[in-house]
Design a protein around this motif. Structure first.
Motif, short mmCIF file in Angstrom:
data_model
loop_
_atom_site.label_atom_id
_atom_site.label_comp_id
_atom_site.label_asym_id
_atom_site.label_seq_id
_atom_site.Cartn_x
_atom_site.Cartn_y
_atom_site.Cartn_z
N SER A 7 74.35 -34.89 26.32
CA SER A 7 74.17 -35.55 27.61
C SER A 7 73.35 -34.67 28.57
O SER A 7 72.56 -35.18 29.36
CB SER A 7 75.51 -35.92 28.24
OG SER A 7 76.25 -34.77 28.53
N GLN A 8 73.52 -33.35 28.51
CA GLN A 8 72.72 -32.45 29.35
C GLN A 8 71.25 -32.50 28.95
O GLN A 8 70.37 -32.46 29.80
CB GLN A 8 73.24 -31.02 29.25
CG GLN A 8 74.57 -30.81 29.97
CD GLN A 8 75.15 -29.43 29.68
OE1 GLN A 8 75.01 -28.90 28.59
NE2 GLN A 8 75.82 -28.87 30.69
N LYS A 9 70.99 -32.58 27.65
CA LYS A 9 69.60 -32.69 27.18
C LYS A 9 68.97 -33.98 27.67
O LYS A 9 67.83 -34.00 28.10
CB LYS A 9 69.55 -32.62 25.65
CG LYS A 9 69.82 -31.25 25.09
CD LYS A 9 69.77 -31.26 23.58
CE LYS A 9 70.13 -29.90 23.02
NZ LYS A 9 70.17 -29.91 21.55
N ILE A 10 69.72 -35.09 27.59
CA ILE A 10 69.22 -36.38 28.07
C ILE A 10 68.96 -36.32 29.56
O ILE A 10 67.91 -36.77 30.05
CB ILE A 10 70.20 -37.52 27.71
CG1 ILE A 10 70.23 -37.73 26.21
CG2 ILE A 10 69.84 -38.80 28.45
CD1 ILE A 10 71.32 -38.66 25.72
N GLN A 11 69.90 -35.73 30.32
CA GLN A 11 69.73 -35.62 31.77
C GLN A 11 68.49 -34.79 32.10
O GLN A 11 67.71 -35.16 32.97
CB GLN A 11 70.97 -34.99 32.39
CG GLN A 11 70.87 -34.89 33.91
CD GLN A 11 72.11 -34.27 34.52
OE1 GLN A 11 73.01 -33.84 33.81
NE2 GLN A 11 72.15 -34.22 35.84
N ARG A 12 68.29 -33.68 31.43
CA ARG A 12 67.11 -32.84 31.67
C ARG A 12 65.84 -33.62 31.36
O ARG A 12 64.89 -33.59 32.14
CB ARG A 12 67.18 -31.59 30.80
CG ARG A 12 65.93 -30.72 30.96
CD ARG A 12 65.93 -29.58 30.00
NE ARG A 12 66.67 -28.46 30.58
CZ ARG A 12 66.79 -27.28 30.00
NH1 ARG A 12 66.27 -27.07 28.82
NH2 ARG A 12 67.45 -26.33 30.59
N THR A 13 65.81 -34.32 30.24
CA THR A 13 64.63 -35.10 29.87
C THR A 13 64.34 -36.18 30.90
O THR A 13 63.19 -36.34 31.33
CB THR A 13 64.82 -35.74 28.48
OG1 THR A 13 65.08 -34.69 27.53
CG2 THR A 13 63.61 -36.52 28.06
N LEU A 14 65.37 -36.91 31.31
CA LEU A 14 65.17 -37.96 32.31
C LEU A 14 64.71 -37.39 33.65
O LEU A 14 63.83 -37.95 34.31
CB LEU A 14 66.45 -38.78 32.50
CG LEU A 14 66.81 -39.72 31.36
CD1 LEU A 14 68.16 -40.36 31.62
CD2 LEU A 14 65.75 -40.77 31.17
N THR A 15 65.29 -36.28 34.06
CA THR A 15 64.92 -35.66 35.32
C THR A 15 63.44 -35.31 35.33
O THR A 15 62.73 -35.57 36.30
CB THR A 15 65.76 -34.40 35.58
OG1 THR A 15 67.12 -34.77 35.60
CG2 THR A 15 65.37 -33.72 36.88
N HIS A 16 62.95 -34.73 34.25
CA HIS A 16 61.55 -34.32 34.21
C HIS A 16 60.61 -35.47 33.93
O HIS A 16 59.48 -35.48 34.38
CB HIS A 16 61.36 -33.21 33.19
CG HIS A 16 62.07 -31.96 33.58
ND1 HIS A 16 61.87 -31.32 34.77
CD2 HIS A 16 63.03 -31.26 32.95
CE1 HIS A 16 62.66 -30.27 34.85
NE2 HIS A 16 63.38 -30.21 33.77
N THR A 17 61.06 -36.48 33.20
CA THR A 17 60.20 -37.61 32.87
C THR A 17 60.03 -38.53 34.07
O THR A 17 58.94 -39.02 34.34
CB THR A 17 60.80 -38.42 31.70
OG1 THR A 17 60.98 -37.54 30.60
CG2 THR A 17 59.90 -39.55 31.30
N LEU A 18 61.11 -38.76 34.83
CA LEU A 18 61.07 -39.72 35.92
C LEU A 18 60.74 -39.11 37.27
O LEU A 18 60.59 -39.83 38.25
CB LEU A 18 62.43 -40.43 36.02
CG LEU A 18 62.85 -41.20 34.79
CD1 LEU A 18 64.24 -41.78 34.99
CD2 LEU A 18 61.85 -42.30 34.47
N SER A 19 60.63 -37.79 37.35
CA SER A 19 60.40 -37.18 38.66
C SER A 19 58.99 -37.50 39.16
O SER A 19 58.03 -37.55 38.41
CB SER A 19 60.62 -35.68 38.60
OG SER A 19 59.77 -35.11 37.66
N ILE A 20 58.92 -37.75 40.45
CA ILE A 20 57.68 -38.06 41.13
C ILE A 20 57.47 -36.99 42.17
O ILE A 20 58.41 -36.55 42.81
CB ILE A 20 57.75 -39.45 41.81
CG1 ILE A 20 57.96 -40.51 40.74
CG2 ILE A 20 56.52 -39.73 42.63
CD1 ILE A 20 58.23 -41.88 41.31
#
Length: 184
Positions: free
Chosen positions: A115-128
């Protein structure tokens, strides 16, 4: 990469990463000690943007965590859109060197959970990049809303004029040849 000698229990023994996005490409730099950021090829985090100074900033362990220190850059170092000369770095904070966005993360002692890996990926992928795109969209929405309100007010005003127009005027005679009021 610059390394500072550290005992296993010292804060400098903790690792961190700096994720930089330049020209649409993300690059991860592993930090094991103080690292310089800038356009000079000798920098630990070399950047090509003309908005970045030759020796722009320093990211280094300090006390319990990490700090970022601007090295007198022309276009500034920013933490969450706030210009700083020196500031502590929190895990996951957004940094900007000139116009180049970056994210700082301390690497945990233990491996990341799924879940931490998914959160990190989403944070960096969706950040504007903070505020720039949002400001443009907000300005367009406000302008469109203002135009719509003006149009509605204009239509409403015309409707009020047409309704009021018949009741405020004295009734005119339908027969143009009818005698007018008596003269005295």
């Amino acid at each position: 990469m610059a390394r500072t000698p550290a005992s296993p229990d010292s804060p400098a023994a903790h690792r961190a990463v700096l994720i930089v996005e330049e020209d649409g490409k993300r690059t991860t730099f592993r930090l094991e000690g103080a690292a310089t950021v800038g356009r000079e090829p000798e920098c630990d985090v070399p950047l090509a943007s003309p908005t970045v100074s030759r020796r722009h900033a320093l990211v280094a362990p300090s006390g319990e965590g990490w700090i970022v220190r601007d090295l007198g850059s022309g276009n500034g170092t920013f933490l969450d859109a706030r210009r700083v000369d020196e500031a502590p770095l929190e895990n996951g904070v957004a940094i900007r060197f000139g116009s180049v966005p970056a994210w700082f993360e301390e690497e945990p002692e233990a491996p990341l959970t799924a879940s931490q890996k998914i959160q990190r990926t989403l944070t960096h992928t969706l950040s504007i990049q903070p505020a720039r795109r949002a400001r443009k969209k907000a300005a367009v929405a406000a302008l469109a809303g203002g135009v719509a309100l003006l149009l509605l007010a204009s239509v409403w005003h015309r409707g009020c004029e047409s309704r009021a127009g018949g009741s405020d005027r004295p009734a005119a005679s339908a027969d143009p040849a009818a005698p007018g009021p008596p003269e005295s």
